[in-house]
Design a protein around this motif. Structure first.
Motif, PDB file in Angstrom:
ATOM      1  N   ALA A 279       0.763  -1.152  -0.032  1.00 59.08           N
ATOM      2  CA  ALA A 279       0.031   0.064   0.094  1.00 59.08           C
ATOM      3  C   ALA A 279       0.732   1.411   0.062  1.00 59.08           C
ATOM      4  O   ALA A 279       0.426   2.157  -0.778  1.00 59.08           O
ATOM      5  N   LEU A 280       1.869   1.217   0.732  1.00 58.01           N
ATOM      6  CA  LEU A 280       2.817   2.579   0.697  1.00 58.01           C
ATOM      7  C   LEU A 280       3.961   2.507   0.150  1.00 58.01           C
ATOM      8  O   LEU A 280       4.518   3.606  -0.614  1.00 58.01           O
ATOM      9  N   ALA A 281       4.786   1.520   0.151  1.00 58.72           N
ATOM     10  CA  ALA A 281       6.285   1.434  -0.517  1.00 58.72           C
ATOM     11  C   ALA A 281       6.228   1.732  -1.883  1.00 58.72           C
ATOM     12  O   ALA A 281       7.100   2.661  -2.552  1.00 58.72           O
ATOM     13  N   PRO A 282       5.294   1.387  -3.027  1.00 58.35           N
ATOM     14  CA  PRO A 282       5.594   1.898  -4.192  1.00 58.35           C
ATOM     15  C   PRO A 282       5.134   3.417  -4.501  1.00 58.35           C
ATOM     16  O   PRO A 282       5.227   3.900  -5.536  1.00 58.35           O
ATOM     17  N   TYR A 283       4.582   4.179  -3.451  1.00 59.30           N
ATOM     18  CA  TYR A 283       4.189   5.414  -3.509  1.00 59.30           C
ATOM     19  C   TYR A 283       5.139   6.406  -2.720  1.00 59.30           C
ATOM     20  O   TYR A 283       4.917   7.541  -2.499  1.00 59.30           O
ATOM     21  N   TRP A 284       6.045   5.571  -1.933  1.00 54.84           N
ATOM     22  CA  TRP A 284       6.763   6.300  -0.652  1.00 54.84           C
ATOM     23  C   TRP A 284       7.533   7.564  -1.440  1.00 54.84           C
ATOM     24  O   TRP A 284       7.722   8.523  -0.791  1.00 54.84           O
ATOM     25  N   ALA A 285       8.290   7.522  -2.572  1.00 56.68           N
ATOM     26  CA  ALA A 285       8.918   8.487  -3.050  1.00 56.68           C
ATOM     27  C   ALA A 285       8.130   9.835  -3.324  1.00 56.68           C
ATOM     28  O   ALA A 285       8.442  10.790  -2.941  1.00 56.68           O
ATOM     29  N   ARG A 286       6.868   9.590  -3.796  1.00 58.52           N
ATOM     30  CA  ARG A 286       5.976  10.749  -3.923  1.00 58.52           C
ATOM     31  C   ARG A 286       5.542  11.390  -2.561  1.00 58.52           C
ATOM     32  O   ARG A 286       5.462  12.640  -2.432  1.00 58.52           O
ATOM     33  N   ILE A 287       5.074  10.379  -1.605  1.00 55.09           N
ATOM     34  CA  ILE A 287       4.783  10.894  -0.354  1.00 55.09           C
ATOM     35  C   ILE A 287       5.618  11.505   0.519  1.00 55.09           C
ATOM     36  O   ILE A 287       5.572  12.734   1.051  1.00 55.09           O
ATOM     37  N   ARG A 288       7.137  10.845   0.506  1.00 54.87           N
ATOM     38  CA  ARG A 288       8.222  11.517   0.996  1.00 54.87           C
ATOM     39  C   ARG A 288       8.542  12.854   0.778  1.00 54.87           C
ATOM     40  O   ARG A 288       8.775  13.803   1.307  1.00 54.87           O
ATOM     41  N   ALA A 289       8.401  13.054  -0.639  1.00 55.17           N
ATOM     42  CA  ALA A 289       8.889  14.273  -1.297  1.00 55.17           C
ATOM     43  C   ALA A 289       7.664  15.504  -0.539  1.00 55.17           C
ATOM     44  O   ALA A 289       8.072  16.590  -0.412  1.00 55.17           O
ATOM     45  N   LEU A 290       6.469  15.401  -0.774  1.00 55.07           N
ATOM     46  CA  LEU A 290       5.622  16.004  -0.101  1.00 55.07           C
ATOM     47  C   LEU A 290       5.900  16.460   1.362  1.00 55.07           C
ATOM     48  O   LEU A 290       5.550  17.508   1.868  1.00 55.07           O
ATOM     49  N   LEU A 291       5.980  15.541   2.070  1.00 56.27           N
ATOM     50  CA  LEU A 291       6.342  15.645   3.582  1.00 56.27           C
ATOM     51  C   LEU A 291       7.519  16.442   3.747  1.00 56.27           C
ATOM     52  O   LEU A 291       7.661  17.388   4.554  1.00 56.27           O
ATOM     53  N   ASP A 292       8.690  16.014   2.896  1.00 58.86           N
ATOM     54  CA  ASP A 292       9.919  16.917   3.035  1.00 58.86           C
ATOM     55  C   ASP A 292       9.693  18.380   2.712  1.00 58.86           C
ATOM     56  O   ASP A 292      10.350  19.282   3.173  1.00 58.86           O
ATOM     57  N   ALA A 293       8.787  18.717   1.790  1.00 55.80           N
ATOM     58  CA  ALA A 293       8.487  19.840   1.437  1.00 55.80           C
ATOM     59  C   ALA A 293       7.715  20.757   2.413  1.00 55.80           C
ATOM     60  O   ALA A 293       7.979  21.921   2.682  1.00 55.80           O
ATOM     61  N   ASP A 294       6.803  19.983   3.266  1.00 63.55           N
ATOM     62  CA  ASP A 294       6.190  20.724   4.353  1.00 63.55           C
ATOM     63  C   ASP A 294       7.191  21.155   5.245  1.00 63.55           C
ATOM     64  O   ASP A 294       6.958  22.209   5.845  1.00 63.55           O
ATOM     65  N   VAL A 295       7.875  19.970   5.720  1.00 63.82           N
ATOM     66  CA  VAL A 295       9.057  20.467   6.864  1.00 63.82           C
ATOM     67  C   VAL A 295       9.977  21.446   6.387  1.00 63.82           C
ATOM     68  O   VAL A 295      10.128  22.491   7.253  1.00 63.82           O
ATOM     69  N   LEU A 296      10.350  21.709   5.239  1.00 66.36           N
ATOM     70  CA  LEU A 296      11.160  22.826   4.502  1.00 66.36           C
ATOM     71  C   LEU A 296      10.388  24.057   5.007  1.00 66.36           C
ATOM     72  O   LEU A 296      10.772  24.976   4.911  1.00 66.36           O
ATOM     73  N   HIS A 297       9.021  24.064   4.412  1.00 66.79           N
ATOM     74  CA  HIS A 297       8.384  25.205   4.663  1.00 66.79           C
ATOM     75  C   HIS A 297       8.150  25.709   6.114  1.00 66.79           C
ATOM     76  O   HIS A 297       8.330  26.852   6.243  1.00 66.79           O
ATOM     77  N   ARG A 298       7.859  24.960   6.854  1.00 63.94           N
ATOM     78  CA  ARG A 298       7.870  25.228   8.309  1.00 63.94           C
ATOM     79  C   ARG A 298       9.289  25.676   8.804  1.00 63.94           C
ATOM     80  O   ARG A 298       9.141  26.584   9.719  1.00 63.94           O
ATOM     81  N   ALA A 299      10.286  24.764   8.486  1.00 62.22           N
ATOM     82  CA  ALA A 299      11.600  25.517   9.010  1.00 62.22           C
ATOM     83  C   ALA A 299      11.740  26.897   8.493  1.00 62.22           C
ATOM     84  O   ALA A 299      12.486  27.718   9.256  1.00 62.22           O
ATOM     85  N   ARG A 300      11.438  27.246   7.166  1.00 62.82           N
ATOM     86  CA  ARG A 300      11.413  28.741   6.666  1.00 62.82           C
ATOM     87  C   ARG A 300      10.652  29.572   7.554  1.00 62.82           C
ATOM     88  O   ARG A 300      11.201  30.788   7.786  1.00 62.82           O
ATOM     89  N   GLN A 301       9.516  29.070   7.723  1.00 65.15           N
ATOM     90  CA  GLN A 301       8.670  29.896   8.568  1.00 65.15           C
ATOM     91  C   GLN A 301       9.182  29.965   9.979  1.00 65.15           C
ATOM     92  O   GLN A 301       9.018  31.272  10.471  1.00 65.15           O
ATOM     93  N   ALA A 302       9.840  29.295  10.529  1.00 66.65           N
ATOM     94  CA  ALA A 302      10.414  29.503  11.985  1.00 66.65           C
ATOM     95  C   ALA A 302      11.488  30.358  11.883  1.00 66.65           C
ATOM     96  O   ALA A 302      11.452  31.170  12.820  1.00 66.65           O
ATOM     97  N   VAL A 303      12.243  30.277  10.926  1.00 65.21           N
ATOM     98  CA  VAL A 303      13.310  31.185  10.628  1.00 65.21           C
ATOM     99  C   VAL A 303      12.928  32.692  10.494  1.00 65.21           C
ATOM    100  O   VAL A 303      13.349  33.658  11.256  1.00 65.21           O
ATOM    101  N   GLY A 304      11.845  32.865   9.896  1.00 65.50           N
ATOM    102  CA  GLY A 304      11.241  34.224   9.465  1.00 65.50           C
ATOM    103  C   GLY A 304      10.334  34.736  10.563  1.00 65.50           C
ATOM    104  O   GLY A 304      10.477  35.918  10.728  1.00 65.50           O
ATOM    105  N   HIS A 305       9.787  33.843  11.505  1.00 68.59           N
ATOM    106  CA  HIS A 305       8.574  34.604  12.178  1.00 68.59           C
ATOM    107  C   HIS A 305       8.552  33.762  13.551  1.00 68.59           C
ATOM    108  O   HIS A 305       7.742  34.095  14.272  1.00 68.59           O
ATOM    109  N   GLY A 306       9.403  32.784  13.901  1.00 70.64           N
ATOM    110  CA  GLY A 306       9.539  32.184  15.306  1.00 70.64           C
ATOM    111  C   GLY A 306       8.749  30.827  15.200  1.00 70.64           C
ATOM    112  O   GLY A 306       7.841  30.606  14.297  1.00 70.64           O
ATOM    113  N   THR A 307       8.778  30.100  16.134  1.00 68.64           N
ATOM    114  CA  THR A 307       8.164  28.725  16.559  1.00 68.64           C
ATOM    115  C   THR A 307       6.772  29.036  16.668  1.00 68.64           C
ATOM    116  O   THR A 307       6.024  28.054  16.446  1.00 68.64           O
TER     117      THR A 307
END
Length: 334
Positions: free
Chosen positions: A146-174
């Motif tokens: 159910a998940l391994a064949p799609y993990w590359a796509r899922i992981r890319a979206l999750l990593d992009a979210d974390v990157l967005h939040r990290a930039r948000q923390a740098v610019g505006h705080g936790t």
């Protein structure tokens, strides 16, 4: 109903993100248990349900632990030890769980079902230590289907979210990050500070974090936020990652870009384009008109180049595009 999670300055300093395979396992099982699959995941569910139906008792045992509503067993979502633990790491933590927490979670499941535990879970309740390795094997079976064949796509979206939040923390705080996770989550900076969560199944209470906070972006938690609060572990908050609405949208498959075909060859580029959804060698041969032997040879070369991955699904092998292949086919989306 509201839960307040008290966060000290030290807790805020120790707040971190983690991408967790097991959170995706339990939340995706809950999606499949819904009478009507939520709209963002219907295409995925239509693809995986036939595979799961043929998988036998392994998936049925696992599904019995994740009802469509109510309690999610806490021992299935151990605290991620790193920012991106492998599934094997989380399974090791699950199999090392002492009997007490396992039985406590199963008791809650039984209480929510009129006091009776599903028959397929009785052996786990009697002897958790002996049965947890089989549970881990069941999870691996589900993961591959159910998940391994799609993990590359899922992981890319999750990593992009974390990157967005990290930039948000740098610019505006936790505090801004916490206040922007979800409509039901609000940061209250008055007094000693608390994260307020409106949750359907929680009583009004105030919990002290006392060990930081782990924020877990999730594809399948949508549309709500899920929490795991089990002291002395740090609380976990699984929230819907950004971009879920477009995750399963079909990507261009009418033909591979000419520039990519010039590098890989037209047949291999065509096969990559056809792998918008995971497929077997036989299915790809039928779609493209290539021989099964030729498809197999091309897929082997693409896998060696890091452009496809292979996943066992019963007697068949499913091939999937990697994130690198997605970027090559559609660079504007990468």
């Amino acid at each position: 109903m509201r839960t307040e999670l008290a966060l000290s300055a030290d807790d805020l300093a120790r707040t971190r993100f983690a991408v967790s395979p097991m959170w995706e396992v339990v939340t995706s099982l809950r999606v499949l248990a819904q009478p009507a699959v939520p709209a963002p995941h219907r295409r995925w569910a239509a693809q995986v349900r036939p595979r799961l139906a043929a998988a036998g008792p392994a998936v049925r045992r696992l599904a019995a632990m994740v009802p469509p509503t109510g309690h999610l067993p806490d021992f299935l979502t151990p605290v991620p030890g790193t920012a991106a633990p492998a599934l094997a790491d989380e399974l090791a933590a699950i199999t090392a769980t002492s009997p007490g927490p396992v039985r406590a979670d199963l008791a809650v499941l039984a209480a929510e079902r009129g006091g009776r535990l599903p028959a397929v879970l009785e052996a786990l309740h009697r002897d958790p230590a002996a049965r947890l390795p089989r549970l881990a094997a069941d999870i691996e079976t589900y993961w591959e289907l159910a998940l391994a064949p799609y993990w590359a796509r899922i992981r890319a979206l999750l990593d992009a979210d974390v990157l967005h939040r990290a930039r948000q923390a740098v610019g505006h705080g936790t505090a801004r990050v916490l206040d922007d996770l979800h409509g039901t989550v609000r940061w209250d900076g008055s007094g000693h500070g608390a994260l307020r969560l409106e949750q359907r199944h929680c009583a009004v209470e105030r919990l002290d974090a006392a060990a930081g906070l782990v924020l877990v972006p999730s594809v399948f938690a949508w549309p709500r936020v899920l929490t795991r609060t089990l002291p002395p572990d740090p609380p976990q908050l699984a929230y819907p990652a950004r971009g879920i609405a477009t995750l399963w949208e079909p990507r261009p498959a009418a033909g591979a870009p000419d520039a990519l075909a010039a590098v890989l060859g037209r047949s291999r580029a065509r096969l990559l384009a056809e792998l918008d959804a995971p497929a077997s060698t036989t299915e790809l041969a039928r779609r493209t008109g290539l021989s099964a032997a030729g498809v197999s040879q091309h897929l082997t070369a693409l896998r060696a180049a890091g452009l496809t991955s292979a996943h066992r699904a019963g007697h068949a092998v499913l091939y999937a595009r990697t994130a690198l292949a997605d970027a090559l086919l559609d660079p504007d989306r990468s």
